[in-house]
Design a protein around this motif. Structure first.
Motif, short mmCIF file in Angstrom:
data_model
loop_
_atom_site.label_atom_id
_atom_site.label_comp_id
_atom_site.label_asym_id
_atom_site.label_seq_id
_atom_site.Cartn_x
_atom_site.Cartn_y
_atom_site.Cartn_z
N VAL A 1 77.70 49.22 25.89
CA VAL A 1 77.74 50.18 26.70
C VAL A 1 76.46 50.46 27.71
O VAL A 1 75.79 51.13 28.77
N ALA A 2 75.13 49.70 26.91
CA ALA A 2 73.84 49.87 27.32
C ALA A 2 74.00 49.50 29.32
O ALA A 2 73.16 49.97 30.14
N GLY A 3 75.03 48.33 29.32
CA GLY A 3 74.51 47.99 30.63
C GLY A 3 75.15 48.54 31.69
O GLY A 3 74.65 48.25 32.94
N ALA A 4 76.52 49.01 30.91
CA ALA A 4 77.09 50.22 32.48
C ALA A 4 76.43 51.46 32.56
O ALA A 4 76.08 51.72 33.62
N TYR A 5 75.50 51.71 30.84
CA TYR A 5 75.13 52.80 31.63
C TYR A 5 73.64 52.75 32.60
O TYR A 5 73.44 53.58 33.55
N LEU A 6 72.70 51.43 32.28
CA LEU A 6 71.45 51.26 33.62
C LEU A 6 72.64 51.12 34.56
O LEU A 6 71.92 51.79 35.66
N LEU A 7 73.51 50.45 34.71
CA LEU A 7 73.96 50.74 36.23
C LEU A 7 74.14 51.96 36.57
O LEU A 7 73.53 51.82 38.10
N LEU A 8 74.77 53.15 36.03
CA LEU A 8 74.86 53.68 36.68
C LEU A 8 73.36 54.89 36.72
O LEU A 8 73.48 55.72 37.60
N ARG A 9 72.46 54.74 35.78
CA ARG A 9 71.55 55.08 35.89
C ARG A 9 70.62 54.57 37.51
O ARG A 9 70.04 54.77 38.00
N ILE A 10 71.01 53.45 37.79
CA ILE A 10 69.92 52.51 38.89
C ILE A 10 71.41 52.70 40.02
O ILE A 10 71.13 51.84 41.00
N PHE B 1 85.09 49.07 33.24
CA PHE B 1 85.70 50.44 34.41
C PHE B 1 84.53 50.78 34.40
O PHE B 1 84.45 51.50 35.37
N MET B 2 83.40 51.43 33.45
CA MET B 2 81.82 51.86 33.70
C MET B 2 81.40 50.95 35.19
O MET B 2 80.89 51.65 35.99
N VAL B 3 81.83 50.05 34.67
CA VAL B 3 80.72 48.87 35.83
C VAL B 3 81.02 49.11 37.50
O VAL B 3 80.32 48.88 37.82
N LEU B 4 82.41 49.30 36.94
CA LEU B 4 83.32 49.94 38.32
C LEU B 4 83.04 50.97 39.15
O LEU B 4 81.91 51.19 40.17
N ALA B 5 82.81 51.62 38.15
CA ALA B 5 82.52 53.48 38.27
C ALA B 5 81.22 53.32 39.01
O ALA B 5 80.65 53.99 40.34
N ALA B 6 79.67 52.54 38.52
CA ALA B 6 78.94 51.91 39.17
C ALA B 6 78.14 51.60 40.07
O ALA B 6 78.05 52.09 41.39
N GLY B 7 79.48 50.98 40.17
CA GLY B 7 79.14 49.70 42.01
C GLY B 7 79.77 51.18 42.85
O GLY B 7 79.97 50.75 44.25
#
Length: 623
Positions: free
Chosen positions: A243-252, A301-307
């Motif tokens: 989930v670190a990648g999804a967290y990074l995308l949410l961060r940026i 789904f987390m990556v979708l949320a970041a997008g």
């Protein structure tokens, strides 16, 4: 408060290093020491989440090390430490005395510490250091049983795949440094970079994040990572590395929006992974492989949320997924130890045989299925509300992925509750089953199951509004009544259909189902498209080096040696003779010059008269 932040990352890192250095001598004390350290880390994470500390220390010239805790990183730090404690508590009971506990718990602590560095990193250099140590620790954990060559190859595949994607972080750091040579490379400042550097930064971070989170086309490494111990899968694939990648995308998110294209790429990458990997999960006949594919899908789904800018929904999805997936992986490991198999056909009746664990497994699978009122149903609707506001097509695709989640989760549940003995001689046996699930392991499993239920409250007001305020994401869209009802109806209908369908074959060609069961042959495709051409180029380069460069260098060397011999025989000998002759002449002249030097005055007077006579004669003739 800054001391709490330093202690939060230093405590697990230092304790992990000590356990690794002590090795087998610390096996007996490793588990209680590791659990104690992580319990302290939980307290420090909670304190940091409320205090929001920020620290800075010198690192490189003009590039200080910065760590900070805000709403997002604070929630994730608490999640990481809490899940790690529960996984350690389970492992302390389940691990046998023959296992190297010191090495295992040392690696777990080192991994958890590096994950906390990644979570709290405020600058790219610090993020890179945490990211790299986390990858190395995950490689060691996946290949923990290093005497098994197949497990080592699986660890290598996971490591090389993620490391290839990690090159994007170096691209991003280089582009950020080029865009702002005197800056600190702070994550909060990346969106201010000018073009084309901003696009390079965005592309690099997206690539690294998708690789680490096993999103398409990197998903296959997560399948190989299942070769590691089940507690490793429970930790790596629930709340930490994957989930670190999804967290990074949410961060940026500000950078994704500023790029003009990053948000759309991330959103569609996430939703496509959620759909495709759900189909992969549905085709699996191995429980751990099913859970691995579902991890890719749920992180989608987390990556979708970041997008789509749905920070609140993505964060709630991350936390709820951590509880459900760590619960399911731990139970899969417990059944593997008890029955010697992780094949779904070999696990028929497992929930009936181990009824208490079966009930907890049911809670986890129903949560994963997205059934109301459990946490993943609620968090998924929150992030899908943001997707609906951004693009109805993304919302529709997200609903389709949610339906597939209900199908593969119910499939796993169907097998373990069906009548039929779950025996230790089931298909895909790995070892002789112990035929028991230790009673003390139920405590951490129960806590995780309760979290699957309780976390659903965070998706409803006023808790959701409070979470949004903590995350600095107030004003995000909330699901309407019809959205709640639609997702619940679809999930319940899909679950009912999957239960009714049972284990009957899907009406699809065998080639199609085989492709999905083999994770779309992504690993093989990568070998054909990337690995084999790279090896062919390497072999061609080696042949060129051996047959051309090496021959040229050796020939040049032989020529130089031959020239040296020739010059020694011809030039050096003559030159040495000339020098010797000149020296002999100089010595003879010196001897001749010393003869008149007798020390007698009358001889010097005679020599002077003779010399002046000669000069007088020359003067007369010249005149």
């Amino acid at each position: 408060m800054s001391g709490a932040l330093w202690a939060l990352i230093a405590l697990p890192l230092a304790a992990g290093a000590v356990l690794l250095l002590v090795g087998h001598r610390g096996d007996r004390a490793a588990a209680p020491a590791a659990v104690t350290v992580m319990l302290a880390a939980v307290g420090l994470a909670v304190a940091a989440a409320f205090g929001h500390p920020r620290v800075r220390a010198p690192l490189l010239s003009g590039l200080p090390a910065e760590l900070s805790v805000d709403g997002l990183s604070g929630l994730l730090a608490v999640t990481v430490t809490a899940v790690t404690v529960l996984v350690m508590g389970f492992t302390a009971v389940e691990f046998g005395p023959s296992e190297s506990s010191g090495r295992f718990f040392g690696l777990i602590l080192l991994f958890a510490g590096s994950m906390l560095v990644t979570v709290t990193a405020a600058t790219l250099p610090v993020l890179l250091m945490g990211w790299e140590v986390m990858g190395a620790a995950s490689w060691a954990l996946i290949g923990y049983w290093w005497r098994d060559a197949e497990r080592v190859r699986a660890a290598n595949t996971a490591f090389v795949t993620t490391r290839t994607a990690d090159l994007g972080l170096y691209l991003a750091a280089g582009a950020a440094l080029a865009a702002n040579p005197t800056g600190t490379l702070a994550l909060r400042d990346l969106s201010d970079a000018g073009e084309p550097w901003r696009s390079f930064i965005t592309a690099g971070l997206i690539t690294a994040a998708l690789g680490k989170s096993a999103q398409l086309p990197f998903s296959f490494w997560l399948s190989r990572a299942m070769a590691g111990p089940s507690p490793v899968s429970a930790l790596l694939h629930s709340a930490t590395m994957v989930v670190a990648g999804a967290y990074l995308l949410l961060r940026i998110q500000p950078l994704l929006e500023a790029s003009g294209w990053g948000s759309a790429v991330v959103a569609w990458a996430g939703v496509l992974t959620a759909i495709v990997l759900s189909l992969v999960a549905l085709a699996q006949t191995d429980l751990k492989q099913l859970l691995a594919a579902s991890s890719c899908a749920q992180i989608g789904f987390m990556v979708l949320a970041a997008g789509v800018g749905g920070t609140t929904g993505g964060t709630l999805q991350l936390i709820a997924h951590a509880a459900a997936k760590s619960l399911l992986f731990l139970i899969a490991g417990a059944w593997l130890t008890a029955l010697g198999t992780k094949a779904l056909t070999g696990l028929r009746g497992a929930a009936r045989r181990y009824r208490a664990v079966g009930v907890l497994f049911t809670v986890g699978t129903l949560t994963l299925a997205g059934l109301p009122p459990l946490s993943l149903w609620a968090s998924k609707d929150v992030l899908l509300a943001a997707a609906f506001e951004d693009a109805p097509a993304l919302y529709t695709a997200g609903l389709a992925a949610a339906v597939l989640s209900a199908l593969y989760s119910t499939k796993a549940l169907w097998y373990v509750w069906q009548p039929g003995p779950a025996t230790d001689s089931g298909a895909d046996s790995e070892e002789a089953g112990a035929l028991r699930v230790p009673g003390p392991t139920r405590s951490p499993l129960t806590v995780l199951a309760l979290a699957c239920v309780a976390l659903s409250m965070l998706a409803f007001d006023p808790a959701r509004a409070a979470v949004s305020r903590v995350l600095g994401a107030a004003g995000q869209p909330a699901p309407t009544q019809w959205e709640w009802a639609l997702s619940a109806a679809l999930a319940l209908s899909a679950a009912g259909a999957a239960w009714t369908w049972g284990n009957r074959r899907a009406p699809l060609p065998a080639a199609v189902t085989g492709s999905f069961r083999g994770w779309l042959h992504l690993e093989r495709a990568t070998e054909l498209i990337v690995v084999q051409p790279a090896l062919a180029i390497a072999r061609a380069t080696a042949r060129f080096d051996h047959r051309v460069l090496d021959v040229a260098v050796r020939s040049t060397g032989r020529g130089v040696v031959g020239l040296a011999h020739w010059s020694n025989r011809r030039l050096e000998t003559g030159l040495a003779g000339s020098v010797s002759a000149f020296a002999s002449a100089c010595r003879a002249l010196g001897r001749a010059a010393r003869r008149p030097q007798t020390g007698q005055l009358h001889q010097y007077l005679a020599q002077a008269v003779a010399a002046f006579t000669v000069l007088a004669v020359l003067f007369v003739f010249v005149k």
